[in-house]
Design a protein around this motif. Structure first.
Motif, PDB file in Angstrom:
ATOM      1  N   LYS A   1      -1.079  -1.569  -2.041  1.00 39.96           N
ATOM      2  CA  LYS A   1      -1.434  -2.543  -1.102  1.00 39.96           C
ATOM      3  C   LYS A   1      -2.427  -1.983   0.099  1.00 39.96           C
ATOM      4  O   LYS A   1      -3.053  -3.100   0.707  1.00 39.96           O
ATOM      5  CB  LYS A   1      -0.050  -3.094  -0.548  1.00 39.96           C
ATOM      6  CG  LYS A   1       0.678  -3.859  -1.626  1.00 39.96           C
ATOM      7  CD  LYS A   1       2.080  -4.505  -0.997  1.00 39.96           C
ATOM      8  CE  LYS A   1       3.100  -5.020  -2.103  1.00 39.96           C
ATOM      9  NZ  LYS A   1       4.186  -5.290  -1.825  1.00 39.96           N
ATOM     10  N   THR A   2      -2.191  -0.853   0.653  1.00 39.31           N
ATOM     11  CA  THR A   2      -2.767  -0.368   1.733  1.00 39.31           C
ATOM     12  C   THR A   2      -4.069  -0.223   1.354  1.00 39.31           C
ATOM     13  O   THR A   2      -5.321  -0.616   2.026  1.00 39.31           O
ATOM     14  CB  THR A   2      -2.159   0.979   2.113  1.00 39.31           C
ATOM     15  OG1 THR A   2      -0.790   0.863   2.720  1.00 39.31           O
ATOM     16  CG2 THR A   2      -3.064   1.614   3.242  1.00 39.31           C
ATOM     17  N   TRP A   3      -4.496   0.438   0.136  1.00 41.12           N
ATOM     18  CA  TRP A   3      -5.783   0.575  -0.493  1.00 41.12           C
ATOM     19  C   TRP A   3      -6.544  -0.927  -0.620  1.00 41.12           C
ATOM     20  O   TRP A   3      -7.498  -0.995  -0.437  1.00 41.12           O
ATOM     21  CB  TRP A   3      -5.826   1.280  -1.857  1.00 41.12           C
ATOM     22  CG  TRP A   3      -5.846   2.861  -1.612  1.00 41.12           C
ATOM     23  CD1 TRP A   3      -5.503   3.628  -0.239  1.00 41.12           C
ATOM     24  CD2 TRP A   3      -6.367   3.751  -2.299  1.00 41.12           C
ATOM     25  NE1 TRP A   3      -5.738   4.666  -0.278  1.00 41.12           N
ATOM     26  CE2 TRP A   3      -6.408   4.927  -1.501  1.00 41.12           C
ATOM     27  CE3 TRP A   3      -6.922   3.921  -3.602  1.00 41.12           C
ATOM     28  CZ2 TRP A   3      -6.923   6.251  -2.186  1.00 41.12           C
ATOM     29  CZ3 TRP A   3      -7.317   5.103  -4.177  1.00 41.12           C
ATOM     30  CH2 TRP A   3      -7.417   6.271  -3.458  1.00 41.12           C
TER      31      TRP A   3
ATOM     32  N   ASN B   1     -10.359  -7.816  -6.450  1.00 36.97           N
ATOM     33  CA  ASN B   1      -8.839  -7.851  -7.216  1.00 36.97           C
ATOM     34  C   ASN B   1      -9.292  -7.982  -8.695  1.00 36.97           C
ATOM     35  O   ASN B   1      -8.446  -8.332  -9.606  1.00 36.97           O
ATOM     36  CB  ASN B   1      -8.295  -9.431  -7.044  1.00 36.97           C
ATOM     37  CG  ASN B   1      -9.242 -10.639  -7.351  1.00 36.97           C
ATOM     38  OD1 ASN B   1     -10.455 -10.521  -7.107  1.00 36.97           O
ATOM     39  ND2 ASN B   1      -8.834 -11.772  -7.467  1.00 36.97           N
TER      40      ASN B   1
ATOM     41  N   ASP C   1      -6.118  -3.613   0.632  1.00 33.56           N
ATOM     42  CA  ASP C   1      -6.245  -4.268   1.995  1.00 33.56           C
ATOM     43  C   ASP C   1      -7.514  -3.572   2.555  1.00 33.56           C
ATOM     44  O   ASP C   1      -8.415  -4.368   3.070  1.00 33.56           O
ATOM     45  CB  ASP C   1      -5.187  -3.998   3.215  1.00 33.56           C
ATOM     46  CG  ASP C   1      -4.083  -5.020   2.670  1.00 33.56           C
ATOM     47  OD1 ASP C   1      -4.134  -6.008   2.137  1.00 33.56           O
ATOM     48  OD2 ASP C   1      -2.790  -4.807   3.322  1.00 33.56           O
ATOM     49  N   GLU C   2      -7.592  -2.407   2.488  1.00 32.14           N
ATOM     50  CA  GLU C   2      -8.885  -1.640   2.992  1.00 32.14           C
ATOM     51  C   GLU C   2     -10.170  -2.035   1.848  1.00 32.14           C
ATOM     52  O   GLU C   2     -10.954  -2.169   2.604  1.00 32.14           O
ATOM     53  CB  GLU C   2      -8.843   0.080   2.861  1.00 32.14           C
ATOM     54  CG  GLU C   2      -7.653   0.453   3.742  1.00 32.14           C
ATOM     55  CD  GLU C   2      -7.359   1.722   3.561  1.00 32.14           C
ATOM     56  OE1 GLU C   2      -7.780   2.516   2.737  1.00 32.14           O
ATOM     57  OE2 GLU C   2      -6.547   2.459   4.324  1.00 32.14           O
TER      58      GLU C   2
ATOM     59  N   LEU D   1     -10.520  -4.937   0.971  1.00 34.93           N
ATOM     60  CA  LEU D   1     -10.619  -6.349   1.365  1.00 34.93           C
ATOM     61  C   LEU D   1     -11.600  -6.299   2.613  1.00 34.93           C
ATOM     62  O   LEU D   1     -12.659  -6.976   2.748  1.00 34.93           O
ATOM     63  CB  LEU D   1      -9.650  -7.278   1.403  1.00 34.93           C
ATOM     64  CG  LEU D   1      -8.753  -7.856   0.225  1.00 34.93           C
ATOM     65  CD1 LEU D   1      -7.468  -8.100   0.588  1.00 34.93           C
ATOM     66  CD2 LEU D   1      -9.720  -8.521  -0.591  1.00 34.93           C
ATOM     67  N   LYS D   2     -11.201  -5.519   3.613  1.00 34.32           N
ATOM     68  CA  LYS D   2     -11.913  -5.151   4.620  1.00 34.32           C
ATOM     69  C   LYS D   2     -12.968  -4.570   4.485  1.00 34.32           C
ATOM     70  O   LYS D   2     -14.270  -4.878   5.320  1.00 34.32           O
ATOM     71  CB  LYS D   2     -10.992  -4.322   5.693  1.00 34.32           C
ATOM     72  CG  LYS D   2      -9.705  -5.071   6.172  1.00 34.32           C
ATOM     73  CD  LYS D   2      -8.777  -3.945   6.945  1.00 34.32           C
ATOM     74  CE  LYS D   2      -7.516  -4.673   7.335  1.00 34.32           C
ATOM     75  NZ  LYS D   2      -6.455  -3.769   8.088  1.00 34.32           N
TER      76      LYS D   2
END
Length: 211
Positions: free
Chosen positions: A29-31, A44, A33-34, A36-37
Motif C-alpha cells: 500500500k505504501t508503494w 493498478n 500510494d507512491e 499514484l503520487k
C-alpha cells in the motif's frame, strides 16, 4: 539499435530489509500510494498469470480494484482466466512501475469474493462498462467485430441504469498472498530484492534475495 543493446541504469532509490514493514500488504500500500503520487500510468495494472489445463502458463494484464487482506480484481467467470482459476486456484500477479524503477511479484491462492461485493462494484461501474460485461462472451470466438457491436446496441435498447443487473457469470476474485517480492532497481544490475514468505504460524518471514 539492437534489442540486446537496450539498457537502462537504475539509480533512483534503494530498499533495505531492515526498513520494510512487517506485513507485505502494508508495504504494498505504501508503494502503491507512491506510484499514484508519481503519476505512474495505470498504476493498478498488473499481469495476472494462471495455469491452463495443459500445464502451460497464461498471462494477461488486468486491473487491481482493491486491497484488503488480498488483491481484488474482476472478470467474466466464463473467460479463459476464469476457467483456469476454477481448475487451478493458485495464480501470480506482477506489478511494474518503471517511473519508480520498481516491481512487485505476488503468489497466492485465488477465490471468488461474495456476490454482495461483486454486485456493489458492478453497480458502481459506468453504464457503458456494465453493458460491455453483458455483451461480451469473453474469450469465446466471435465471427467479427459487428457481432459484438450488435450485442451492445441491442442491450442499450433493452436496458437502462435502473434496470441493469450484474450477470451471474461476472464478478470478483481475491488473491490471498503466500509470497510477495519487492524489487527496487539499482546500479550495475545489483537490484534490491526483498521477499516475504508466509509461514505456517501465520507470521511473515522477510529475506533479501540476490539480484
Amino acid at each position: 539499435m539492437k534489442i540486446s543493446d537496450i539498457r537502462i541504469e537504475y539509480s533512483l532509490q534503494s530498499l533495505d530489509e531492515n526498513e520494510v514493514m512487517a506485513y507485505p500488504l502494508d508495504q504494498f500500500k505504501t508503494w502503491f500510494d507512491e506510484a499514484l503520487k508519481a503519476r505512474v500510468m495505470e498504476a493498478n495494472a498488473m499481469t495476472l498469470s494462471t495455469v491452463r489445463n495443459d500445464g502451460l502458463p497464461n498471462a494477461r494484464i488486468v486491473l487491481l480494484k482493491g486491497v484488503d487482506q488480498g488483491f481484488i480484481f474482476f472478470t467474466n467467470y466464463s473467460s479463459a482466466k476464469g476457467r483456469e482459476l476454477n481448475d487451478h486456484s493458485y495464480a501470480a500477479l506482477t506489478f511494474f512501475w518503471p517511473e519508480l524503477e520498481r516491481q512487485v511479484r505476488v503468489i497466492g491462492k485465488v477465490s471468488k469474493i461474495t456476490s454482495v461485493e461483486s454486485d456493489e462494484y458492478f453497480l458502481s461501474r459506468p453504464f457503458s462498462s456494465q453493458i460491455g460485461a453483458l455483451a461480451s462472451p469473453q474469450s469465446s470466438p466471435i465471427p467479427n467485430r459487428q457481432f459484438i457491436e450488435d450485442q451492445e446496441n441491442k442491450l442499450r435498447e433493452e436496458l437502462d441504469q435502473n434496470s441493469i443487473k450484474r450477470p451471474e457469470n461476472w464478478g470478483g476474485y481475491r488473491l490471498i498472498p503466500s509470497e510477495v517480492e519487492f524489487w527496487q532497481g539499482r546500479p550495475s544490475r545489483l537490484h534490491d530484492r526483498i521477499l516475504y514468505t508466509k509461514e505456517t504460524t501465520g507470521n511473515w518471514k522477510i529475506q533479501r534475495l540476490a539480484p
